[in-house]
Design an enzyme around this catalytic site. Structure first.
Site, PDB file in Angstrom:
ATOM      1  N   LYS A  24     158.478  85.541  56.928  1.00 31.69           N
ATOM      2  CA  LYS A  24     157.705  84.572  56.040  1.00 31.69           C
ATOM      3  C   LYS A  24     156.147  85.437  55.641  1.00 31.69           C
ATOM      4  CE  LYS A  24     156.418  79.286  55.181  1.00 31.69           C
ATOM      5  NZ  LYS A  24     156.697  78.456  55.989  1.00 31.69           N
ATOM      6  N   GLU A  75     126.788  87.215  46.739  1.00 32.08           N
ATOM      7  CA  GLU A  75     127.869  87.295  46.081  1.00 32.08           C
ATOM      8  C   GLU A  75     129.305  86.140  46.131  1.00 32.08           C
ATOM      9  OE1 GLU A  75     129.005  90.483  45.760  1.00 32.08           O
ATOM     10  OE2 GLU A  75     129.595  91.673  47.462  1.00 32.08           O
TER      11      GLU A  75
END
Lengths: 424, 231
Positions: free
Chosen positions: A234, A278
């Site tokens: 997974k 940012e």
């Protein structure tokens, strides 16, 4: 092969380790894809370290050479552009994964007992990540690198008495300069390895308390399945999907998250029109600016990051887990996410017009969500208990009760037989 | 049957997601400068002929005042210039050298009050760089012997392409084409690896899309072992 492993096993618990932590490590079978983001953050950390080491081979941490050396990497080093864009995009990907990972933890109440230490080591990881990203952003030595560092380091001036000395101590000079660049480079290389150590602690803690799951309580043994192969495959699937999206940004839009101003070499004599951090710092930056006073703003910003650590104390609902069975908590969660988006928008724009009050209102709601959580959940508890809990929650509560008494007996047993220390 | 449907859905959703991202990015980027002057929304093709013409315009016009310190003469091969053409351009400079401005810094700063910036990264160093440069170059107007530019009020660079003094519409068109060519060249110069990057990127994305789909089925397969065990 068998011989080799046998030889090792007599000297080092290899097979036992793999068995305990991987092939037999019990994991709740009902984990959704939201539980993939931890391993994704881990993969990004690996990407960042590998690309970072290669970048460091060509990068020159010197104010007069840094900007040119990045262009040298981009143009003349074989696949230098790839390494550099993977690294610059990777920084954003790291925050994206961590933010989703945190949002999942908040939504499902995974920070609640017994996982407080996981949440707190996670908090330390977040702080380390922020510090690393901030220092890394100075290294290209563009205008935004320079002025961002100038603004953020100057915030330490708000510390009473020692402020001015601290700013100079951090920068190694009166303004951001060569001394700042070299120390940020050294620390930017060091911190990721400290992050690796902190991740290991995070994982050791995880393997002691095990994964939480959407239901909010620990499942019975039969509902746990071995990590390998179910979750290895997974996680691999998640990583592959991640790389598909990440590649889009690396190869087709790598400059999306790089400010145009950062392609202008740092110039201490010329301040850019607006200095924006940012994207991953924008909500916190908006909180900083929402408070009119500098000291107050810095405190608010620090608090806005650190307040997550208080969640295990703030959330004392009697209903297990997070938002799954708690409608009011769920609404609060979504409003909180919306509030963060609003803060991000406010942080990205110059503080003018309606954005000023909007930022202040959003800041108020940010803290209010934490402050009023207890009152809301008390009220929610009462309402839910009065209305009658769904059968499965009732069942969970009683099974949890049973497990608790069980554990108490277990503890007593253990006290009576010292030396027997299986602590699963 | 169901598997095929899932497969098609997965491929479609991966594609849709990328288109979705691209659209969002496209829609949310409005084309205007910081002083809100609208920019011309041109699409740049990076076509070699255009790049070569642009390189020549840079060499003949812009190089009087602007250097391009990150471009080496020999790398002009990448836009299709022949070795012979490059040899003529570089003269007696080594092929590893970079184009330098032909006017001295001292002269330039006395004339224009500053040394004109290097152009190698210009197309990335402004918001919507290529559109900005193109609109800047083509927006000059002349007023009583003084040039003006609404894109950059008070700019110190003169009307290098002479668009303000163009005698008629057709020569204006001609200048606009030249402005586009030189912008194409500056766009290439700002990131010479962009075309190879996109070429490789396409394969990488296809690779990971297929890998994701395969891993999805492996995952289903592995997890189906659990179906026989009651939960």
């Amino acid at each position: 092969m068998k011989h080799v492993i046998g030889w090792i096993d007599r000297r080092f618990p290899l097979t036992a380790f793999v068995k305990h932590e991987l092939t037999e490590y019990p994991t709740p079978r009902n984990l959704s894809f939201w539980w993939n983001f931890g391993s994704l953050a881990g993969i990004v950390l690996v990407i960042q370290i590998i690309t970072g080491i290669f970048l460091a081979m060509h990068y020159k941490p010197d104010a007069s050479l840094a900007f040119d050396s990045v262009e040298h990497i981009m143009r003349e080093v074989n696949y230098g552009w790839l390494i550099r864009f993977m690294h610059s995009t990777g920084a954003s990907a790291f925050f994206a994964m961590i933010f989703i990972h945190m949002a999942r933890t908040l939504y499902y109440g995974s920070y609640r007992a017994p996982r407080e230490l996981m949440w707190w080591t996670g908090q330390v990881l977040l702080l380390l990540l922020m510090a690393t990203a901030f220092m890394g952003y100075l290294l290209p030595w563009g205008q935004m690198s320079y002025w961002g560092a100038q603004v953020i380091t100057s915030l330490f001036g708000a510390v009473p008495f020692l402020g001015d000395e601290m700013v100079i101590w951090l920068r190694g000079d009166f303004t951001v300069g060569n001394a700042t660049l070299t120390r940020f480079f050294a620390l930017h290389y060091l911190l990721p390895f400290i992050i690796v150590a902190a991740v290991i602690i995070h994982l050791v803690a995880l393997h002691a308390v095990r994964s939480s799951n959407p239901s909010g309580i620990n499942l019975k043994d039969k509902n746990n399945i071995p990590f390998h192969p179910y979750f290895t495959v997974k996680d691999l699937f998640g990583i592959s999907v991640f790389f598909t999206v990440y590649s889009y940004f690396v190869f087709f839009n790598p400059n999306l998250l790089i400010e145009a101003d950062n392609y202008i070499p740092a110039n201490p004599m010329q301040t850019p029109a607006h200095i924006v951090p940012e994207w991953y710092f924008l909500p916190f930056y908006a909180i900083l600016r929402a408070v009119p006073d500098l000291v107050g703003g810095v405190i608010a910003m620090a608090l806005s990051v650190m307040i997550f650590a208080a969640m295990p104390y703030l959330d004392r609902s009697k209903i297990p887990g997070g938002a799954r069975y708690r409608p009011i908590f769920r609404i609060m969660f979504y409003l909180f996410m919306l509030d963060i988006l609003v803060l991000g928008y406010v942080g990205a724009h110059p503080p003018e017009g309606f954005l000023v009050p909007l930022g202040q209102i959003a800041t108020f709601f940010y803290f209010a969500a934490f402050a009023f959580l207890r009152f809301f959940s008390k009220w929610e508890d009462k309402w839910l208990f009065n209305r009658g809990l769904p059968a499965e929650v009732q069942a969970m509560l009683s099974s949890e009760q049973a497990q608790k008494t069980d554990r108490r007996h277990h503890k007593k047993d253990r006290r009576e037989t010292p030396g027997d220390n299986h602590n699963d | 049957m169901i598997k095929q449907v899932v497969l098609v859905c997965l491929i479609l959703s991966t594609a849709c997601f990328n288109i979705f991202l691209a659209t969002i990015i496209f829609v949310t980027t409005s084309f205007a400068t910081t002083n809100n002057h609208p920019l011309e929304n041109i699409v740049f093709s990076q076509d070699p002929a255009s790049l070569q013409r642009g390189a020549m315009i840079y060499y003949d016009v812009c190089r009087i005042c602007h250097s391009m310190k990150y471009i080496r003469y020999k790398t002009l091969q990448e836009i299709g210039l022949s070795n012979k053409q490059i040899d003529t351009l570089r003269g007696d400079k080594p092929e590893n050298s970079t184009p330098e401005k032909t006017t001295s810094d001292h002269m330039l700063s006395t004339l224009y009050g500053q040394v004109p910036p290097d152009l190698s990264l210009m197309a990335k160093a402004r918001k919507h760089g290529p559109q900005y440069i193109y609109t800047l170059l083509t927006s000059y107007t002349e007023n009583e012997g003084k040039y003006e530019n609404p894109v950059f009020p008070g700019i110190k660079m003169p009307d290098a392409m002479n668009i303000a003094v163009a005698i008629n519409e057709s020569s204006k068109e001609e200048i606009k084409n030249q402005a586009k060519d030189v912008t194409e060249f500056l766009l290439w110069a700002s990131d010479p690896r962009a075309s190879i990057r996109k070429k490789i990127g396409l394969y990488v994305i296809i690779y990971f899309s297929i890998l994701s789909i395969l891993l999805y089925f492996v995952m289903k397969r592995v997890w189906s072992r659990l179906d026989n065990v009651e939960s």
